[in-house]
Motif scaffolding. Structure first.
Motif, PDB file in Angstrom:
ATOM      1  N   PHE A  71       0.819  -1.205   0.000  1.00 29.59           N
ATOM      2  CA  PHE A  71       0.000   0.000   0.000  1.00 29.59           C
ATOM      3  C   PHE A  71       0.857   1.262   0.000  1.00 29.59           C
ATOM      4  O   PHE A  71       0.596   2.200  -0.764  1.00 29.59           O
ATOM      5  CB  PHE A  71      -0.944   0.018   1.212  1.00 29.59           C
ATOM      6  N   VAL A  72       1.866   1.323   0.862  1.00 26.81           N
ATOM      7  CA  VAL A  72       2.722   2.506   0.946  1.00 26.81           C
ATOM      8  C   VAL A  72       3.379   2.776  -0.405  1.00 26.81           C
ATOM      9  O   VAL A  72       3.395   3.915  -0.886  1.00 26.81           O
ATOM     10  CB  VAL A  72       3.785   2.343   2.053  1.00 26.81           C
TER      11      VAL A  72
ATOM     12  N   VAL B 185       0.244  10.958  -2.442  1.00 29.16           N
ATOM     13  CA  VAL B 185      -0.284  11.068  -1.082  1.00 29.16           C
ATOM     14  C   VAL B 185       0.659  11.971  -0.293  1.00 29.16           C
ATOM     15  O   VAL B 185       1.871  11.925  -0.481  1.00 29.16           O
ATOM     16  CB  VAL B 185      -0.417   9.671  -0.415  1.00 29.16           C
ATOM     17  N   GLU B 186       0.096  12.819   0.547  1.00 28.66           N
ATOM     18  CA  GLU B 186       0.926  13.737   1.331  1.00 28.66           C
ATOM     19  C   GLU B 186       1.314  13.157   2.685  1.00 28.66           C
ATOM     20  O   GLU B 186       2.375  13.495   3.235  1.00 28.66           O
ATOM     21  CB  GLU B 186       0.188  15.069   1.550  1.00 28.66           C
ATOM     22  N   ARG B 187       0.459  12.318   3.237  1.00 27.95           N
ATOM     23  CA  ARG B 187       0.712  11.824   4.596  1.00 27.95           C
ATOM     24  C   ARG B 187       0.040  10.474   4.802  1.00 27.95           C
ATOM     25  O   ARG B 187      -1.096  10.269   4.366  1.00 27.95           O
ATOM     26  CB  ARG B 187       0.188  12.843   5.611  1.00 27.95           C
ATOM     27  N   ILE B 188       0.750   9.566   5.433  1.00 32.30           N
ATOM     28  CA  ILE B 188       0.189   8.270   5.807  1.00 32.30           C
ATOM     29  C   ILE B 188       0.367   8.110   7.310  1.00 32.30           C
ATOM     30  O   ILE B 188       1.486   8.180   7.828  1.00 32.30           O
ATOM     31  CB  ILE B 188       0.874   7.107   5.067  1.00 32.30           C
ATOM     32  N   SER B 189      -0.744   7.924   8.010  1.00 31.65           N
ATOM     33  CA  SER B 189      -0.716   7.771   9.461  1.00 31.65           C
ATOM     34  C   SER B 189      -1.219   6.377   9.829  1.00 31.65           C
ATOM     35  O   SER B 189      -2.169   5.878   9.215  1.00 31.65           O
ATOM     36  CB  SER B 189      -1.594   8.830  10.131  1.00 31.65           C
ATOM     37  N   PHE B 190      -0.606   5.788  10.813  1.00 31.01           N
ATOM     38  CA  PHE B 190      -0.990   4.446  11.242  1.00 31.01           C
ATOM     39  C   PHE B 190      -1.610   4.502  12.637  1.00 31.01           C
ATOM     40  O   PHE B 190      -1.248   5.349  13.456  1.00 31.01           O
ATOM     41  CB  PHE B 190       0.229   3.530  11.238  1.00 31.01           C
TER      42      PHE B 190
ATOM     43  N   LEU C  48       8.816   1.882  11.341  1.00 34.07           N
ATOM     44  CA  LEU C  48       8.717   2.691  10.129  1.00 34.07           C
ATOM     45  C   LEU C  48       9.938   2.625   9.223  1.00 34.07           C
ATOM     46  O   LEU C  48       9.865   3.035   8.067  1.00 34.07           O
ATOM     47  CB  LEU C  48       8.466   4.157  10.498  1.00 34.07           C
ATOM     48  N   GLU C  49      11.060   2.131   9.705  1.00 33.61           N
ATOM     49  CA  GLU C  49      12.307   2.227   8.942  1.00 33.61           C
ATOM     50  C   GLU C  49      12.174   1.643   7.540  1.00 33.61           C
ATOM     51  O   GLU C  49      12.538   2.290   6.549  1.00 33.61           O
ATOM     52  CB  GLU C  49      13.446   1.538   9.693  1.00 33.61           C
ATOM     53  N   ARG C  50      11.646   0.431   7.430  1.00 31.99           N
ATOM     54  CA  ARG C  50      11.515  -0.188   6.107  1.00 31.99           C
ATOM     55  C   ARG C  50      10.453   0.540   5.270  1.00 31.99           C
ATOM     56  O   ARG C  50      10.636   0.736   4.055  1.00 31.99           O
ATOM     57  CB  ARG C  50      11.164  -1.662   6.237  1.00 31.99           C
ATOM     58  N   LEU C  51       9.365   0.950   5.894  1.00 29.14           N
ATOM     59  CA  LEU C  51       8.322   1.663   5.160  1.00 29.14           C
ATOM     60  C   LEU C  51       8.845   2.987   4.612  1.00 29.14           C
ATOM     61  O   LEU C  51       8.481   3.400   3.505  1.00 29.14           O
ATOM     62  CB  LEU C  51       7.114   1.918   6.064  1.00 29.14           C
TER      63      LEU C  51
ATOM     64  N   VAL D 133      10.658   6.261  -0.095  1.00 32.67           N
ATOM     65  CA  VAL D 133      11.704   6.971  -0.836  1.00 32.67           C
ATOM     66  C   VAL D 133      11.878   6.355  -2.224  1.00 32.67           C
ATOM     67  O   VAL D 133      11.960   7.066  -3.238  1.00 32.67           O
ATOM     68  CB  VAL D 133      13.042   6.934  -0.068  1.00 32.67           C
ATOM     69  N   ALA D 134      11.929   5.026  -2.288  1.00 32.57           N
ATOM     70  CA  ALA D 134      12.095   4.345  -3.575  1.00 32.57           C
ATOM     71  C   ALA D 134      10.920   4.644  -4.506  1.00 32.57           C
ATOM     72  O   ALA D 134      11.104   4.867  -5.706  1.00 32.57           O
ATOM     73  CB  ALA D 134      12.232   2.838  -3.357  1.00 32.57           C
ATOM     74  N   ALA D 135       9.704   4.666  -3.955  1.00 34.09           N
ATOM     75  CA  ALA D 135       8.524   4.945  -4.771  1.00 34.09           C
ATOM     76  C   ALA D 135       8.525   6.390  -5.256  1.00 34.09           C
ATOM     77  O   ALA D 135       8.112   6.683  -6.381  1.00 34.09           O
ATOM     78  CB  ALA D 135       7.258   4.651  -3.976  1.00 34.09           C
ATOM     79  N   MET D 136       8.979   7.312  -4.397  1.00 34.81           N
ATOM     80  CA  MET D 136       9.073   8.717  -4.805  1.00 34.81           C
ATOM     81  C   MET D 136      10.032   8.863  -5.980  1.00 34.81           C
ATOM     82  O   MET D 136       9.723   9.550  -6.969  1.00 34.81           O
ATOM     83  CB  MET D 136       9.549   9.573  -3.636  1.00 34.81           C
TER      84      MET D 136
END
Length: 230
Positions: A88-89, A97-102, A115-118, A123-126
């Motif tokens: 999803f991320v 998307v500007e912000r993802i909150s869990f 969060l480290e891997r997410l 970054v890779a998707a950006m």
């Protein structure tokens, strides 16, 4: 042109990006690259030092991207299978998307999220989608605490109401808004959580007639709001 990420105000790539640039892409001195800081600034640059640990570059021009006239915040309960939330991320960042909150809800099966891997996936998707803004990823909070952080003008909870006709998110939201959408865990929201969300100004919406998995619902909400603003 290859896009790299360097959040610091320095003229060299991170170690991971240096390795990728030199070992994988085989870039050489004089090759053109682009570097973003994740805050909307994109530097056009030329490689000046070939080093797989610290590849340096020289900036030749800087372009600033204007933020979108709308913003999308997806608030989602982490899935039991972490691969699904990672998917999803990645896709949400590619779409926009500007912000993802869990958050952890009453029926959440997963209670720990790192969060480290997410963040690396984001970054890779950006970079893959050639964007200059890195979305914000928030540490997971208890549901009640998350509601206190939601100040967006258009707030929605993806839940099918039983006492009124369902309204699709795409029809409830209006263009150029600041959106926040709550997506529940595999076990759905509890009745108490729904009451809390409504009291906090969230409107109940549907994402379609099909029953969706958590990560699919989150991505669908992201897509609908982006399409609404095309």
């Amino acid at each position: 042109m290859h896009l790299f990420y360097q959040p610091a105000a320095v003229e060299y790539l991170t170690e991971d990006d240096s390795r990728h640039a030199i070992k994988t892409l085989r870039l050489q001195i004089g090759d053109d690259i682009a570097v973003t800081d994740g805050h909307g600034n994109r530097h056009l640059a030329v490689i000046s030092t070939v080093d797989s640990r610290r590849c340096s570059f020289r900036i030749t021009d800087t372009q600033t991207t204007v933020p979108r006239p709308f913003s999308v915040r997806i608030c989602v309960a982490p899935t039991k299978n972490l691969d699904r939330i990672e998917w999803f991320v990645e896709k949400a960042v590619e779409i926009g998307v500007e912000r993802i909150s869990f958050f952890f809800g009453q029926h959440s099966e997963r209670r720990v999220l790192k969060l480290e891997r997410l963040e690396k996936i984001a970054v890779a998707a950006m970079k893959q989608s050639l964007q200059s803004f890195l979305p914000r990823l928030d540490e997971a909070l208890p549901f009640g605490e998350l509601l206190k952080t939601s100040i967006e003008e258009q707030r929605f909870i993806a839940h099918l109401p039983t006492d009124e006709p369902p309204i699709n998110l795409a029809k409830r939201a209006t263009v150029n808004g600041q959106y926040s959408v709550l997506i529940g865990p595999e076990g759905d929201f509890s009745d108490k959580e729904i009451q809390q969300a409504v009291a906090a100004g969230f409107q109940m919406v549907t994402l379609g007639s099909n029953r969706l998995r958590t990560e699919t619902a989150a991505l669908t909400a992201c897509q609908l709001l982006n399409f609404l603003n095309v």
